[in-house]
Design a protein around this motif. Structure first.
Motif, PDB file in Angstrom:
ATOM      1  N   VAL A   5       0.977  11.303  -9.774  1.00 36.85           N
ATOM      2  CA  VAL A   5      -0.388  11.079  -9.298  1.00 36.85           C
ATOM      3  C   VAL A   5      -1.173  12.344  -9.629  1.00 36.85           C
ATOM      4  N   THR A   6      -2.134  12.230 -10.531  1.00 32.77           N
ATOM      5  CA  THR A   6      -2.886  13.422 -10.939  1.00 32.77           C
ATOM      6  C   THR A   6      -4.157  13.613 -10.115  1.00 32.77           C
ATOM      7  N   SER A   7      -4.640  12.529  -9.497  1.00 33.13           N
ATOM      8  CA  SER A   7      -5.752  12.650  -8.550  1.00 33.13           C
ATOM      9  C   SER A   7      -5.727  11.447  -7.622  1.00 33.13           C
ATOM     10  N   LEU A   8      -6.083  11.693  -6.371  1.00 34.18           N
ATOM     11  CA  LEU A   8      -6.106  10.607  -5.386  1.00 34.18           C
ATOM     12  C   LEU A   8      -7.132  10.949  -4.308  1.00 34.18           C
ATOM     13  N   SER A   9      -8.372  10.513  -4.539  1.00 33.42           N
ATOM     14  CA  SER A   9      -9.416  10.665  -3.520  1.00 33.42           C
ATOM     15  C   SER A   9      -9.357   9.514  -2.533  1.00 33.42           C
ATOM     16  N   GLY A  10      -8.770   8.396  -2.981  1.00 29.21           N
ATOM     17  CA  GLY A  10      -8.587   7.250  -2.110  1.00 29.21           C
ATOM     18  C   GLY A  10      -7.234   7.300  -1.428  1.00 29.21           C
ATOM     19  N   THR A  11      -6.686   6.123  -1.104  1.00 36.72           N
ATOM     20  CA  THR A  11      -5.385   6.060  -0.444  1.00 36.72           C
ATOM     21  C   THR A  11      -4.820   4.647  -0.552  1.00 36.72           C
ATOM     22  N   ARG A  12      -3.537   4.536  -0.288  1.00 36.49           N
ATOM     23  CA  ARG A  12      -2.837   3.251  -0.242  1.00 36.49           C
ATOM     24  C   ARG A  12      -2.990   2.482  -1.556  1.00 36.49           C
ATOM     25  N   ILE A  13      -2.487   3.118  -2.615  1.00 36.87           N
ATOM     26  CA  ILE A  13      -2.536   2.570  -3.962  1.00 36.87           C
ATOM     27  C   ILE A  13      -1.126   2.140  -4.365  1.00 36.87           C
ATOM     28  N   SER A  14      -0.974   0.879  -4.765  1.00 35.80           N
ATOM     29  CA  SER A  14       0.323   0.388  -5.224  1.00 35.80           C
ATOM     30  C   SER A  14       0.633   0.950  -6.599  1.00 35.80           C
ATOM     31  N   LEU A  15       1.867   1.421  -6.763  1.00 39.66           N
ATOM     32  CA  LEU A  15       2.315   2.038  -8.007  1.00 39.66           C
ATOM     33  C   LEU A  15       3.253   1.134  -8.792  1.00 39.66           C
ATOM     34  N   LYS A  16       4.159   0.455  -8.106  1.00 45.43           N
ATOM     35  CA  LYS A  16       5.187  -0.378  -8.744  1.00 45.43           C
ATOM     36  C   LYS A  16       5.357  -1.661  -7.934  1.00 45.43           C
ATOM     37  N   GLN A  17       5.381  -2.790  -8.629  1.00 42.31           N
ATOM     38  CA  GLN A  17       5.585  -4.070  -7.978  1.00 42.31           C
ATOM     39  C   GLN A  17       6.738  -4.834  -8.625  1.00 42.31           C
ATOM     40  N   THR A  18       7.484  -5.552  -7.799  1.00 42.72           N
ATOM     41  CA  THR A  18       8.367  -6.621  -8.266  1.00 42.72           C
ATOM     42  C   THR A  18       7.721  -7.898  -7.768  1.00 42.72           C
ATOM     43  N   PHE A  19       7.243  -8.717  -8.680  1.00 45.00           N
ATOM     44  CA  PHE A  19       6.402  -9.864  -8.341  1.00 45.00           C
ATOM     45  C   PHE A  19       7.224 -11.144  -8.405  1.00 45.00           C
ATOM     46  N   HIS A  20       7.157 -11.952  -7.336  1.00 49.93           N
ATOM     47  CA  HIS A  20       7.890 -13.219  -7.250  1.00 49.93           C
ATOM     48  C   HIS A  20       7.010 -14.323  -7.824  1.00 49.93           C
ATOM     49  N   GLU A  21       7.138 -14.542  -9.114  1.00 47.20           N
ATOM     50  CA  GLU A  21       6.247 -15.459  -9.815  1.00 47.20           C
ATOM     51  C   GLU A  21       6.374 -16.896  -9.315  1.00 47.20           C
ATOM     52  N   SER A  22       7.598 -17.322  -9.016  1.00 41.18           N
ATOM     53  CA  SER A  22       7.814 -18.714  -8.590  1.00 41.18           C
ATOM     54  C   SER A  22       7.743 -18.866  -7.073  1.00 41.18           C
ATOM     55  N   GLY A  23       7.393 -17.785  -6.378  1.00 40.40           N
ATOM     56  CA  GLY A  23       7.375 -17.841  -4.919  1.00 40.40           C
ATOM     57  C   GLY A  23       6.111 -17.278  -4.315  1.00 40.40           C
ATOM     58  N   SER A  24       6.276 -16.269  -3.469  1.00 37.08           N
ATOM     59  CA  SER A  24       5.176 -15.787  -2.621  1.00 37.08           C
ATOM     60  C   SER A  24       4.296 -14.731  -3.271  1.00 37.08           C
ATOM     61  N   GLY A  25       4.549 -14.390  -4.540  1.00 38.30           N
ATOM     62  CA  GLY A  25       3.692 -13.402  -5.215  1.00 38.30           C
ATOM     63  C   GLY A  25       4.262 -11.993  -5.133  1.00 38.30           C
ATOM     64  N   PRO A  26       3.468 -11.020  -4.666  1.00 35.51           N
ATOM     65  CA  PRO A  26       3.934  -9.625  -4.654  1.00 35.51           C
ATOM     66  C   PRO A  26       5.050  -9.425  -3.622  1.00 35.51           C
ATOM     67  N   TYR A  27       6.271  -9.574  -4.073  1.00 35.48           N
ATOM     68  CA  TYR A  27       7.457  -9.573  -3.204  1.00 35.48           C
ATOM     69  C   TYR A  27       7.812  -8.158  -2.738  1.00 35.48           C
ATOM     70  N   PHE A  28       7.777  -7.170  -3.652  1.00 34.55           N
ATOM     71  CA  PHE A  28       7.992  -5.771  -3.277  1.00 34.55           C
ATOM     72  C   PHE A  28       6.917  -4.920  -3.931  1.00 34.55           C
ATOM     73  N   MET A  29       6.289  -4.054  -3.116  1.00 33.29           N
ATOM     74  CA  MET A  29       5.262  -3.143  -3.620  1.00 33.29           C
ATOM     75  C   MET A  29       5.535  -1.736  -3.098  1.00 33.29           C
ATOM     76  N   LEU A  30       5.647  -0.791  -4.014  1.00 30.00           N
ATOM     77  CA  LEU A  30       5.764   0.625  -3.660  1.00 30.00           C
ATOM     78  C   LEU A  30       4.383   1.240  -3.785  1.00 30.00           C
ATOM     79  N   ALA A  31       3.877   1.822  -2.708  1.00 33.17           N
ATOM     80  CA  ALA A  31       2.526   2.384  -2.707  1.00 33.17           C
ATOM     81  C   ALA A  31       2.541   3.826  -2.230  1.00 33.17           C
ATOM     82  N   VAL A  32       1.416   4.519  -2.476  1.00 37.35           N
ATOM     83  CA  VAL A  32       1.274   5.919  -2.081  1.00 37.35           C
ATOM     84  C   VAL A  32       0.016   6.073  -1.225  1.00 37.35           C
ATOM     85  N   GLU A  33       0.143   6.862  -0.180  1.00 33.08           N
ATOM     86  CA  GLU A  33      -0.995   7.245   0.640  1.00 33.08           C
ATOM     87  C   GLU A  33      -1.445   8.649   0.253  1.00 33.08           C
TER      88      GLU A  33
END
Length: 200
Positions: A89-117
């Motif tokens: 992360v080279t700059s973060l004036s905001g917060t709670r930004i998702s960095l990596k997702q494992t997306f459940h395409e055939s199911g509920s959508g964003p199944y796992f999300m790794l985020a940074v505050e």
């Protein structure tokens, strides 16, 4: 003369990158039986999201709407898959930004999300568990996700197991970059490197 110098610089850079990348060639976690794969990807830019190679930016502080700058990789079904990548992360004036997702395409959508505050806390969006405090501005963090479809999803930070999550069956895909979560906002700039995939 300038052209020759440019060639020398490029050659030196490539050699240097190769030397730096070499230790990561066997950096997959849970070693044994992995086969390297190269899934295709598409680039997603929405709202104020901008993608430049492996640099992902959210240029606005908008706290609503679809603000994203991501790579979306090809769908997979069944078996065990591993993703590896390092982010800074080279700059973060905001917060709670998702960095990596494992997306459940055939199911509920964003199944796992790794985020940074802001401040560097890395957390799982679903459930809110803290995985690490290593995501401070300027720090390089390696992320591995190991996904046994239909059984379990595991997330490693800098080589240490930090999160496990039961997995349904179905089809999934990997995404990474910078994406505003429902409770987040930019601006943010994230640089990714060392992207690798395996399966077994």
């Amino acid at each position: 003369m300038h052209a020759r110098l440019r060639t020398l610089v490029v050659t030196t850079t490539v050699c240097g990158s190769s030397l730096l990348a070499a230790p990561h060639a066997l950096a997959e976690v849970e070693p044994g039986g992995w086969q390297s794969v190269s899934p295709t990807h598409t680039v997603q830019e929405r709202g104020c999201g901008q993608v430049d190679g492996l640099t992902f930016r959210l240029t606005c502080s908008t706290a609503s709407g679809d603000q994203r700058a991501e790579r979306r990789y090809a769908t997979y079904t069944g078996g065990t898959r591993q993703f590896e990548g390092s982010f800074r992360v080279t700059s973060l004036s905001g917060t709670r930004i998702s960095l990596k997702q494992t997306f459940h395409e055939s199911g509920s959508g964003p199944y796992f999300m790794l985020a940074v505050e802001r401040g560097g806390r890395l957390y799982a969006v679903h459930g809110g568990a803290t995985l690490s405090t290593a995501g401070t501005v300027g720090a390089t963090v390696r992320v591995n996700t190991v996904h046994e479809v239909g059984r379990e999803h595991r997330t490693y930070i800098n080589g240490s197991l930090k999160h496990t999550y039961a997995s349904p069956g179905g089809s999934f895909y990997d995404k990474f970059g910078a994406y505003r979560t429902n409770s987040g906002s930019g601006p943010a700039t994230v640089e990714w490197s060392g992207i690798r995939f395996w399966r077994k």
